[in-house]
Design an enzyme around this catalytic site. Structure first.
Site, PDB file in Angstrom:
ATOM      1  N   LYS A  38      28.782  22.445  35.670  1.00  0.00           N
ATOM      2  CA  LYS A  38      28.472  23.228  36.507  1.00  0.00           C
ATOM      3  C   LYS A  38      30.486  23.931  36.595  1.00  0.00           C
ATOM      4  CE  LYS A  38      28.471  21.252  40.995  1.00  0.00           C
ATOM      5  NZ  LYS A  38      27.670  20.179  42.055  1.00  0.00           N
ATOM      6  N   TYR A 264      53.032  42.849  49.802  1.00  0.00           N
ATOM      7  CA  TYR A 264      52.263  43.788  50.842  1.00  0.00           C
ATOM      8  C   TYR A 264      52.262  43.508  52.169  1.00  0.00           C
ATOM      9  CZ  TYR A 264      50.175  46.014  46.100  1.00  0.00           C
ATOM     10  OH  TYR A 264      49.812  45.948  45.190  1.00  0.00           O
TER      11      TYR A 264
END
Ligand SMILES: *Cc1c(COP(=O)(O)O)cnc(C)c1O
Length: 369
Positions: A38, A264
């Site tokens: 998956k 940032y």
């Protein structure tokens, strides 16, 4: 392997084969092996992984959703595919691509009967999931009577297996709980068999279940994380090999003066002279902001370099002060030689989340074919 020239996820199929063979040594030769592929094969490449496992003789594959199974079928995978959490709106796709759904509640059982009737199916293979304590998906023991009524006199479905899922198979302090789950699964199976007069095969173990409760392997086991090289425990990690290695390079090097900041919000502040490197990957590639500000480190020429400041969408800055390196040099983010489990643990998460989060933007490279 030539050195990386951009961000790449290297997938080592020799490691996959090794892990498959190792896990196989933990179960009887007659026990079926289901490989969980998956979420793009835990963030790797579900088609490449499934094809290799098919060649190795795996008995079953599992995905979470119908679309994931469709992708495997379109790539030519013939192995039976269990769909763990298909939604009723996709049941016609499930049938079209010969996928085998997990049915886990009276509602989805009725929905699947409706879909298989509409497509005139006979004996369509399905798997019934029972809840034994995870309290996530699953029929309850007292649903057995209504399942029997629902199926009475019908021939659209064939119940190939019944299964359950352990809540804490990696956690030794929950051994009593796990053993109780196994006992109640056994009890459910007996009741189910006697009420419906059929004997589907049974499975409950995931990777850590295989390692810790091999006596409960029944007719099949389901392994995901172990195949990708992680065993939730150091002594199994040592025996397994990471399939995926995330590599990148140094785009630029800066010499930072004291009191300057990096990135940032100026989240990193240099107290002294620092050498930093900027790497071409970020949270859009699956290295989330939780790994920033020193929570995780990468490997530059064999040395650990912590991530500094905030992780950007497409870039990460690292502290390479004192590390011999130059622009263009290869950097190992995690994988061979730098466990994804360790990288993840720094940010309070687990290998599963880190691996399955590597985005489709990252180029996959296959080795060991
Ligand atoms: C994901 C999943 C697995 C695989 O678990 P691992 O710990 O990765 O081996 C097995 N069974 C079910 C139901 C799952 O959802």
């Amino acid at each position: 392997m030539p050195r990386a020239r951009e961000t790449t996820l290297e997938l080592d199929l020799v490691a996959l084969e090794h892990n498959y063979n190792y896990i196989r040594t933990k179960i009887h030769t007659s026990t079926m092996f289901l490989a969980v592929v998956k979420a793009f094969g835990y963030g790797s490449d579900s088609v490449i992984i499934a094809k290799k496992l098919e060649k190795l003789g795996v008995d079953y594959l599992a995905v979470a959703y119908a679309h994931e199974g469709k992708v495997l079928r379109e790539a030519g995978i013939k192995t039976p595919i269990l769909v763990l959490h298909a939604q009723p709106c996709n049941y016609s796709m499930v049938i079209k691509y010969c996928l085998e759904p997990s049915l886990y509640s009276p509602r989805v059982l009725r929905e699947f009967i409706k879909a298989s009737k509409a497509q005139k199916q006979k004996s369509y293979p399905v798997h019934l999931k029972f809840n034994t304590g995870l309290n996530r998906l699953g029929f309850w023991e007292n649903d057995i009577d209504s399942i029997a009524e629902e199926l009475e006199g019908r021939d659209e479905l064939k119940i190939k297996s019944i299964f359950s899922h352990l809540a804490a198979s990696e956690d030794k302090s929950e051994e009593e709980f796990s053993k109780n789950q196994i006992r109640s699964f056994d009890k459910i199976a007996k009741e189910f068999t006697s009420k419906l007069r059929i004997s589907p095969f049974m499975h409950i173990l995931n990777t850590s279940g295989i390692f810790n409760y091999p006596e409960a392997q029944f007719q099949m086991v389901r392994s995901g994380i172990g195949l990708y090289g992680y065993g939730n425990e150091a002594r199994y990690d040592d025996k397994l090999r990471p399939v995926a290695t995330l590599k990148t390079i140094i785009s630029q090097i800066h010499n930072i003066e004291p009191n300057e900041s990096v990135g940032y919000n100026r989240a990193f502040s240099a107290e002294e002279y620092k050498k930093t490197a900027t790497l071409p990957l970020g949270h859009a590639d699956g290295i989330g902001r939780q790994y920033g500000n020193g929570k995780a480190s990468v490997i530059v020429n064999g040395k650990e370099a912590p991530i500094i400041g905030n992780v950007c969408m497409d870039m990460i800055m690292i502290d390479i002060t004192g590390i011999e390196c130059k622009e263009g040099d290869e950097v190992v983010v995690f994988g061979k030689g730098h466990s994804a489990e360790t990288f993840a643990a720094g940010a309070n998460t687990i290998s599963y989340e880190l691996l399955s989060g590597i985005s489709q933007r990252v180029k996959r490279i296959i080795t060991g074919t």
